[in-house]
Design a protein around this motif. Sequence first.
Motif, PDB file in Angstrom:
ATOM      1  N   ALA A 292      21.571 -71.657 160.194  1.00 50.80           N
ATOM      2  CA  ALA A 292      21.509 -72.365 161.475  1.00 50.80           C
ATOM      3  C   ALA A 292      21.885 -71.473 162.648  1.00 50.80           C
ATOM      4  CB  ALA A 292      22.433 -73.582 161.421  1.00 50.80           C
ATOM      5  N   ASP A 293      22.686 -70.421 162.404  1.00 47.05           N
ATOM      6  CA  ASP A 293      23.084 -69.503 163.484  1.00 47.05           C
ATOM      7  C   ASP A 293      22.100 -68.355 163.669  1.00 47.05           C
ATOM      8  OD1 ASP A 293      25.453 -70.892 164.071  1.00 47.05           O
ATOM      9  OD2 ASP A 293      26.483 -69.910 162.386  1.00 47.05           O
ATOM     10  N   GLY A 294      21.052 -68.316 162.861  1.00 51.34           N
ATOM     11  CA  GLY A 294      20.073 -67.245 162.985  1.00 51.34           C
ATOM     12  C   GLY A 294      20.375 -66.024 162.146  1.00 51.34           C
ATOM     13  N   ALA A 295      21.388 -66.114 161.258  1.00 49.69           N
ATOM     14  CA  ALA A 295      21.739 -64.970 160.419  1.00 49.69           C
ATOM     15  C   ALA A 295      20.806 -64.869 159.221  1.00 49.69           C
ATOM     16  CB  ALA A 295      23.189 -65.101 159.942  1.00 49.69           C
ATOM     17  N   LEU A 296      20.504 -63.639 158.823  1.00 50.58           N
ATOM     18  CA  LEU A 296      19.626 -63.413 157.676  1.00 50.58           C
ATOM     19  C   LEU A 296      20.269 -63.884 156.385  1.00 50.58           C
ATOM     20  CD1 LEU A 296      18.112 -59.839 158.195  1.00 50.58           C
ATOM     21  CD2 LEU A 296      16.895 -62.029 158.302  1.00 50.58           C
ATOM     22  N   ARG A 297      19.447 -64.504 155.535  1.00 47.27           N
ATOM     23  CA  ARG A 297      19.820 -64.805 154.153  1.00 47.27           C
ATOM     24  C   ARG A 297      18.803 -64.097 153.264  1.00 47.27           C
ATOM     25  NH1 ARG A 297      20.437 -71.290 154.376  1.00 47.27           N
ATOM     26  NH2 ARG A 297      18.219 -70.991 154.801  1.00 47.27           N
ATOM     27  N   ILE A 298      19.288 -63.507 152.183  1.00 43.32           N
ATOM     28  CA  ILE A 298      18.453 -62.617 151.373  1.00 43.32           C
ATOM     29  C   ILE A 298      18.443 -63.055 149.924  1.00 43.32           C
ATOM     30  CG2 ILE A 298      18.162 -60.236 150.575  1.00 43.32           C
ATOM     31  CD1 ILE A 298      19.738 -59.515 153.223  1.00 43.32           C
ATOM     32  N   ALA A 299      17.253 -63.168 149.364  1.00 45.98           N
ATOM     33  CA  ALA A 299      17.071 -63.332 147.918  1.00 45.98           C
ATOM     34  C   ALA A 299      16.190 -62.176 147.468  1.00 45.98           C
ATOM     35  CB  ALA A 299      16.416 -64.669 147.600  1.00 45.98           C
ATOM     36  N   ILE A 308      21.719 -66.008 146.608  1.00 48.88           N
ATOM     37  CA  ILE A 308      21.265 -65.777 147.980  1.00 48.88           C
ATOM     38  C   ILE A 308      22.430 -65.163 148.750  1.00 48.88           C
ATOM     39  CG2 ILE A 308      20.475 -66.843 150.126  1.00 48.88           C
ATOM     40  CD1 ILE A 308      19.043 -68.932 148.470  1.00 48.88           C
ATOM     41  N   GLU A 309      22.208 -63.977 149.290  1.00 50.02           N
ATOM     42  CA  GLU A 309      23.253 -63.261 150.032  1.00 50.02           C
ATOM     43  C   GLU A 309      23.177 -63.639 151.509  1.00 50.02           C
ATOM     44  OE1 GLU A 309      26.501 -60.755 150.573  1.00 50.02           O
ATOM     45  OE2 GLU A 309      25.553 -61.305 148.670  1.00 50.02           O
ATOM     46  N   HIS A 310      24.295 -64.125 152.037  1.00 50.05           N
ATOM     47  CA  HIS A 310      24.372 -64.483 153.452  1.00 50.05           C
ATOM     48  C   HIS A 310      24.920 -63.283 154.224  1.00 50.05           C
ATOM     49  CE1 HIS A 310      23.852 -68.985 153.041  1.00 50.05           C
ATOM     50  NE2 HIS A 310      23.999 -68.600 151.787  1.00 50.05           N
ATOM     51  N   THR A 311      24.202 -62.843 155.240  1.00 45.76           N
ATOM     52  CA  THR A 311      24.668 -61.727 156.051  1.00 45.76           C
ATOM     53  C   THR A 311      25.159 -62.238 157.403  1.00 45.76           C
ATOM     54  OG1 THR A 311      22.645 -61.208 157.297  1.00 45.76           O
ATOM     55  CG2 THR A 311      22.763 -60.424 155.013  1.00 45.76           C
ATOM     56  N   ALA A 312      25.702 -61.318 158.193  1.00 45.94           N
ATOM     57  CA  ALA A 312      26.106 -61.650 159.565  1.00 45.94           C
ATOM     58  C   ALA A 312      25.140 -61.032 160.573  1.00 45.94           C
ATOM     59  CB  ALA A 312      27.520 -61.159 159.820  1.00 45.94           C
ATOM     60  N   ASP A 313      23.933 -60.664 160.109  1.00 44.34           N
ATOM     61  CA  ASP A 313      22.941 -60.020 160.974  1.00 44.34           C
ATOM     62  C   ASP A 313      21.993 -61.061 161.568  1.00 44.34           C
ATOM     63  OD1 ASP A 313      23.649 -57.231 160.541  1.00 44.34           O
ATOM     64  OD2 ASP A 313      22.949 -57.542 158.491  1.00 44.34           O
ATOM     65  N   ALA A 314      22.043 -61.205 162.877  1.00 44.26           N
ATOM     66  CA  ALA A 314      21.074 -62.076 163.552  1.00 44.26           C
ATOM     67  C   ALA A 314      19.738 -61.353 163.615  1.00 44.26           C
ATOM     68  CB  ALA A 314      21.561 -62.412 164.953  1.00 44.26           C
ATOM     69  N   ALA A 315      18.652 -62.112 163.485  1.00 41.29           N
ATOM     70  CA  ALA A 315      17.330 -61.480 163.427  1.00 41.29           C
ATOM     71  C   ALA A 315      16.270 -62.384 164.037  1.00 41.29           C
ATOM     72  CB  ALA A 315      16.962 -61.163 161.976  1.00 41.29           C
ATOM     73  N   ASN A 316      15.174 -61.740 164.430  1.00 45.27           N
ATOM     74  CA  ASN A 316      13.983 -62.446 164.880  1.00 45.27           C
ATOM     75  C   ASN A 316      12.875 -62.122 163.877  1.00 45.27           C
ATOM     76  OD1 ASN A 316      11.939 -63.705 166.357  1.00 45.27           O
ATOM     77  ND2 ASN A 316      11.536 -61.852 167.562  1.00 45.27           N
ATOM     78  N   ILE A 317      12.486 -63.099 163.058  1.00 43.41           N
ATOM     79  CA  ILE A 317      11.489 -62.877 162.004  1.00 43.41           C
ATOM     80  C   ILE A 317      10.106 -63.242 162.533  1.00 43.41           C
ATOM     81  CG2 ILE A 317      10.774 -63.458 159.662  1.00 43.41           C
ATOM     82  CD1 ILE A 317      13.647 -64.147 159.002  1.00 43.41           C
ATOM     83  N   HIS A 318       9.181 -62.297 162.423  1.00 46.61           N
ATOM     84  CA  HIS A 318       7.814 -62.509 162.902  1.00 46.61           C
ATOM     85  C   HIS A 318       7.016 -63.320 161.874  1.00 46.61           C
ATOM     86  CE1 HIS A 318       8.031 -58.591 165.497  1.00 46.61           C
ATOM     87  NE2 HIS A 318       9.063 -59.387 165.669  1.00 46.61           N
ATOM     88  N   ALA A 319       5.849 -63.765 162.307  1.00 46.14           N
ATOM     89  CA  ALA A 319       4.980 -64.559 161.430  1.00 46.14           C
ATOM     90  C   ALA A 319       4.513 -63.738 160.223  1.00 46.14           C
ATOM     91  CB  ALA A 319       3.778 -65.066 162.221  1.00 46.14           C
TER      92      ALA A 319
END
Length: 556
Positions: A292-299, A308-319
């Motif tokens: 919800a805060d825009g932080a990356l989650r990684i599988a 699923i690894e939760h990071t503290a990196d905010a990101a803008n994911i493209h289409a």
Amino acid sequence: MNWLNLEHLLLEPVGQRWVTTEPALDHPQLWEKSLSLAAGLQARGIQRLAVHLEDAGLLAIALLGAWRAGVNVLLPADLQPQTRQRWDDAVDAWLTEASELEALYQAPLSAAALDLDACCLSLCTSGSSGEPKRIDKTLRQMANEVRALETLWGADLGEACIIGSVATQHIYGLLFRVLWPLCAGRTFVRQQLAFPEDLQRASREHPQFAWVASPALLKRMGDNLDWPALTPVKRVFSSGGALPFDAARSLHQRLQQWPTEILGSSETGGIAWRQGDQPWQPFAEVQLTQDADGALRIASPYLPAGHIEHTADAANIHADGRFELLGRLDRIVKLEEKRISLPMLEQALTDHAWVAETRLGVVQENRASLGALVVLSAEGLHALRNQGRRAVTQTLRQHLSQHCEALALPRRWRLLRQLPLNSQGKLPQADVEALLLAPRPKAPEVLEQTEVNGEWTLQLAIPPDLAYFSGHFPQTPVLPGVVQVDWALNLGQQLLNLPGQFAGMEVLKFQQLVRPDDRIELHLRFDQERGKLYFAYRNETAACSSGRIVLERVSD
């Protein structure tokens, strides 16, 4: 190339398959030594082993031997006393020297495939806070990752020898310098080469080569290298921190290729890669979502199944799945109830032509405020030398005031030669804030010191933020002569065991100014019979100062 799966490296020896250079190690030798080590570990009942070996060839033997013996391996970040104390209870033995490795060899165990899920490795990382953490990985996770790397870049690398500037105790160096080339059948240089000149020297010995480097090294690769001789480099990898775009562009101009930046961590494994100013491209099978805060989650297949690894990196994911990083959410601080993004301010500062790199932190004094560690660009150093420290910091504050409220403007500034990154290429926030609170330096940085027939030669770097520059002179900082004498005496006492105390000066000469960030050479010689310390400072082209310090013995 003849690929061998990571789990099959000890199945049978493969002739004419070289592993390392200088000294050379082939696969049959690796196979036999690893199985001999496995026998020794089993005979001693060792089940948990801490390994810290700077020789990457020996590290390969240690890892494969331990895994064949069913031993869990811990890779500590260093061998400092506090590190050994921290992990002592977690292991049965330490393996830190070649002699300790050889002492364990016994008649080899039988060849066998390694168990991808039972073989484990623990890595030690400082994380963003600096507090040591232990990250456990299975052989399956690492095998998945090296196969993905080969799929992406194996054809490009061909038979390139892998040459690295990063330590193999951490995930990036371990994968790229040891495990990936082991599986691919590429040779690798055993030692970590931490200086550009060493990297160049090693590269010239191989018709094909690739670099596994850190941003810290790539930023220091200047005009003094023989760049035409280095253009055969197949690929330049960079990881462990952000590579400034200017450094990437400089490498592109010199090598006709953009460095390949790798985004990842010990916790996540590899996440994505990019070249130049392109968006990050996730590795195959890496799935990205956001909270919800825009932080990356990684599988990914480089993580435990289903995790699923939760990071503290905010990101803008493209289409198309590519993305840009927007900064770390855990580096948003509150001052007087206002939320302030440190990465955003750092980006604004580095947009100024005088700033090469910067890190901000909170300074807790009478009231909380921000402080800035700044590495000046060549233009910034020119401004410091010709306008003074106050003009530089006021100009940077004025620039930053266009991007934030007054309460977010740094009140404390530290001008550094380079950011003091740790062995993992990180600068924990706790270290940033400790540096901001520390007093400005009063001594030179000793880069190198050598002794020939009792005469010492020291290579010194003058800190750009030296305390003695203040007031001498405000707009044109110059190293005071009395400080040069004091440094010569103090360094002479450390190196030459000088007797007595200061009693006077003779033939003192000051010929050239010493300025912020200068590199100078200091020569020291003590005349025991006359009780005089001879000193001389030189820059690259001329003498700066010289004299004799008279010393007087103190009577008992």
